[in-house]
Design a protein around this motif. Structure first.
Motif, PDB file in Angstrom:
ATOM      1  N   VAL A 107       0.851  -1.179   0.000  1.00  0.00           N
ATOM      2  CA  VAL A 107       0.000   0.000   0.000  1.00  0.00           C
ATOM      3  C   VAL A 107       0.890   1.233   0.000  1.00  0.00           C
ATOM      4  N   ARG A 108       0.663   2.099  -0.964  1.00  0.00           N
ATOM      5  CA  ARG A 108       1.463   3.314  -1.087  1.00  0.00           C
ATOM      6  C   ARG A 108       0.616   4.530  -0.741  1.00  0.00           C
ATOM      7  N   PRO A 109       1.178   5.490  -0.040  1.00  0.00           N
ATOM      8  CA  PRO A 109       0.425   6.717   0.283  1.00  0.00           C
ATOM      9  C   PRO A 109       0.159   7.524  -0.979  1.00  0.00           C
ATOM     10  N   ARG A 110      -0.980   8.208  -0.977  1.00  0.00           N
ATOM     11  CA  ARG A 110      -1.362   9.023  -2.133  1.00  0.00           C
ATOM     12  C   ARG A 110      -1.181  10.518  -1.879  1.00  0.00           C
ATOM     13  N   SER A 111      -0.706  10.870  -0.714  1.00  0.00           N
ATOM     14  CA  SER A 111      -0.480  12.286  -0.417  1.00  0.00           C
ATOM     15  C   SER A 111       0.652  12.390   0.598  1.00  0.00           C
ATOM     16  N   ASP A 112       1.170  13.596   0.766  1.00  0.00           N
ATOM     17  CA  ASP A 112       2.247  13.808   1.729  1.00  0.00           C
ATOM     18  C   ASP A 112       1.779  13.522   3.153  1.00  0.00           C
ATOM     19  N   ASN A 113       0.551  13.918   3.480  1.00  0.00           N
ATOM     20  CA  ASN A 113       0.050  13.672   4.835  1.00  0.00           C
ATOM     21  C   ASN A 113      -0.110  12.183   5.114  1.00  0.00           C
ATOM     22  N   GLN A 114      -0.545  11.424   4.120  1.00  0.00           N
ATOM     23  CA  GLN A 114      -0.636   9.973   4.296  1.00  0.00           C
ATOM     24  C   GLN A 114       0.743   9.361   4.493  1.00  0.00           C
ATOM     25  N   ARG A 115       1.737   9.885   3.774  1.00  0.00           N
ATOM     26  CA  ARG A 115       3.104   9.396   3.963  1.00  0.00           C
ATOM     27  C   ARG A 115       3.598   9.718   5.363  1.00  0.00           C
ATOM     28  N   HIS A 116       3.291  10.922   5.859  1.00  0.00           N
ATOM     29  CA  HIS A 116       3.674  11.282   7.225  1.00  0.00           C
ATOM     30  C   HIS A 116       3.002  10.354   8.229  1.00  0.00           C
ATOM     31  N   LEU A 117       1.738   9.984   7.968  1.00  0.00           N
ATOM     32  CA  LEU A 117       1.023   9.088   8.882  1.00  0.00           C
ATOM     33  C   LEU A 117       1.685   7.717   8.926  1.00  0.00           C
TER      34      LEU A 117
ATOM     35  N   GLU B 230     -20.545 -10.812  18.176  1.00  0.00           N
ATOM     36  CA  GLU B 230     -21.681 -10.570  17.294  1.00  0.00           C
ATOM     37  C   GLU B 230     -22.349  -9.228  17.587  1.00  0.00           C
ATOM     38  N   LYS B 231     -22.385  -8.844  18.848  1.00  0.00           N
ATOM     39  CA  LYS B 231     -22.966  -7.546  19.197  1.00  0.00           C
ATOM     40  C   LYS B 231     -22.133  -6.391  18.647  1.00  0.00           C
ATOM     41  N   LEU B 232     -20.816  -6.584  18.614  1.00  0.00           N
ATOM     42  CA  LEU B 232     -19.935  -5.508  18.171  1.00  0.00           C
ATOM     43  C   LEU B 232     -19.682  -5.516  16.668  1.00  0.00           C
ATOM     44  N   ASP B 233     -20.095  -6.580  15.979  1.00  0.00           N
ATOM     45  CA  ASP B 233     -19.859  -6.683  14.539  1.00  0.00           C
ATOM     46  C   ASP B 233     -20.333  -5.459  13.757  1.00  0.00           C
ATOM     47  N   PRO B 234     -21.565  -4.959  13.996  1.00  0.00           N
ATOM     48  CA  PRO B 234     -21.993  -3.788  13.208  1.00  0.00           C
ATOM     49  C   PRO B 234     -21.103  -2.569  13.421  1.00  0.00           C
ATOM     50  N   TYR B 235     -20.575  -2.385  14.631  1.00  0.00           N
ATOM     51  CA  TYR B 235     -19.732  -1.222  14.910  1.00  0.00           C
ATOM     52  C   TYR B 235     -18.327  -1.399  14.331  1.00  0.00           C
ATOM     53  N   LEU B 236     -17.860  -2.650  14.272  1.00  0.00           N
ATOM     54  CA  LEU B 236     -16.497  -2.910  13.815  1.00  0.00           C
ATOM     55  C   LEU B 236     -16.416  -3.287  12.336  1.00  0.00           C
ATOM     56  N   ARG B 237     -17.563  -3.227  11.630  1.00  0.00           N
ATOM     57  CA  ARG B 237     -17.573  -3.649  10.242  1.00  0.00           C
ATOM     58  C   ARG B 237     -16.549  -2.910   9.378  1.00  0.00           C
ATOM     59  N   PRO B 238     -16.344  -1.586   9.527  1.00  0.00           N
ATOM     60  CA  PRO B 238     -15.301  -0.932   8.716  1.00  0.00           C
ATOM     61  C   PRO B 238     -13.908  -1.506   8.962  1.00  0.00           C
ATOM     62  N   LEU B 239     -13.621  -1.880  10.223  1.00  0.00           N
ATOM     63  CA  LEU B 239     -12.318  -2.478  10.515  1.00  0.00           C
ATOM     64  C   LEU B 239     -12.215  -3.863   9.894  1.00  0.00           C
ATOM     65  N   PHE B 240     -13.289  -4.651   9.974  1.00  0.00           N
ATOM     66  CA  PHE B 240     -13.277  -5.983   9.388  1.00  0.00           C
ATOM     67  C   PHE B 240     -13.136  -5.917   7.871  1.00  0.00           C
ATOM     68  N   ASP B 241     -13.760  -4.917   7.242  1.00  0.00           N
ATOM     69  CA  ASP B 241     -13.626  -4.781   5.791  1.00  0.00           C
ATOM     70  C   ASP B 241     -12.169  -4.542   5.404  1.00  0.00           C
ATOM     71  N   ALA B 242     -11.497  -3.682   6.148  1.00  0.00           N
ATOM     72  CA  ALA B 242     -10.080  -3.420   5.860  1.00  0.00           C
ATOM     73  C   ALA B 242      -9.227  -4.652   6.142  1.00  0.00           C
ATOM     74  N   LEU B 243      -9.499  -5.345   7.253  1.00  0.00           N
ATOM     75  CA  LEU B 243      -8.747  -6.562   7.567  1.00  0.00           C
ATOM     76  C   LEU B 243      -8.993  -7.642   6.521  1.00  0.00           C
ATOM     77  N   ASN B 244     -10.233  -7.772   6.076  1.00  0.00           N
ATOM     78  CA  ASN B 244     -10.559  -8.752   5.055  1.00  0.00           C
ATOM     79  C   ASN B 244      -9.822  -8.449   3.754  1.00  0.00           C
ATOM     80  N   ASP B 245      -9.671  -7.188   3.451  1.00  0.00           N
ATOM     81  CA  ASP B 245      -8.953  -6.789   2.249  1.00  0.00           C
ATOM     82  C   ASP B 245      -7.470  -7.119   2.344  1.00  0.00           C
ATOM     83  N   ARG B 246      -6.908  -7.031   3.544  1.00  0.00           N
ATOM     84  CA  ARG B 246      -5.471  -7.275   3.724  1.00  0.00           C
ATOM     85  C   ARG B 246      -5.142  -8.747   3.962  1.00  0.00           C
TER      86      ARG B 246
END
Length: 247
Positions: A46-56, A118-134
């Motif tokens: 994964v490569r940063p697309r901006s200077d701020n992303q590179r700093h992060l 299971e209770k936390l799945d709806p709240y953590l779905r954005p994190l799971f999507d990123a983890l699933n992608d990686r």
């Protein structure tokens, strides 16, 4: 016997060719249809697309604590997840700890069924999507089962010391000052912690969110990085950046 043999050797006509016997001289092997399960390697860089992303990215890789502030779509969470998975793959840490406040965006869905995950799945779905992608779905399930990826609700974090871990606190703008202070002091030896959030998108009353105050007090401290991304760093649809400038 001779008649049966003659019937078997009779050539098929257009009509008989449409008739299929229920019994066969030799057993047929029936192969059930199975959709091929495609598992990607997910090793792409994964490569940063901006200077701020590179700093992060540089801050996450060099500092024990990083606070990433910025509007939606700037890649804060995805870059943090990428760094966490890379650290786990290279065995620089022993586990990834994910935490996110269970705060709904303006509406209440009531009590959710199931166990804690299971209770936390709806709240953590954005994190799971990123983890699933990686990692891919198989490895993600395996990591959740063996504990190398742990879901830690904010409500249950008090009293813990997180050693040898990569800790990601997502949507930190929905935490109070007291909650963030408690979460920050969970940092243990050989660990990295990243707080991500957008102070302008809090689902709490503005005076209750503690992210801005925490970032202000920590900025400039040794071994702590505060990275501020802007709408110019948005990597979603180009309309998102333009809308953020007027909404």
């Amino acid at each position: 016997m001779a008649k049966r043999t003659a019937r078997r050797s009779r050539p098929e006509t257009d009509e008989t060719g449409r008739v299929h016997s229920l019994f066969f001289d030799s057993p047929r092997t029936v192969v059930p249809f199975e959709a091929p399960e495609r598992e990607q390697s997910y090793i792409r860089h994964v490569r940063p697309r901006s200077d701020n992303q590179r700093h992060l990215i540089e801050a996450i890789n060099s500092k024990p604590l990083t606070v990433a502030l910025g509007p939606a779509g700037t890649g804060k969470t995805y870059l943090a997840i990428t760094a966490a998975v890379e650290a786990l793959e290279r065995k620089r840490i022993g586990r990834i700890v994910l935490s996110r406040p269970a705060v709904e965006a303006g509406e209440s869905l009531g009590y959710l069924p199931g166990d804690m995950r299971e209770k936390l799945d709806p709240y953590l779905r954005p994190l799971f999507d990123a983890l699933n992608d990686r990692l891919g779905p198989k490895r993600l399930r395996a990591c959740l089962d063996d504990g190398s990826i742990e879901i830690a609700p904010v409500a249950f974090m008090r009293g813990r010391t997180l050693n040898n871990a990569f800790v990601l606190i997502d949507e930190a703008q929905n935490c109070t000052y007291g909650q963030l202070k408690m979460l920050l002091t969970r940092l243990g030896w050989h660990s990295t912690m990243v707080l991500t959030g957008d102070p302008d998108q809090t689902d709490l009353l503005p005076e209750l969110s503690g992210l801005n105050e925490i970032a202000r007090r920590l900025e400039g401290q040794e071994e702590i990085a505060v990275v501020r991304l802007t709408q110019a760093d948005v990597v979603r649809h180009p309309l998102v950046g333009r809308m953020l400038g007027v909404l």
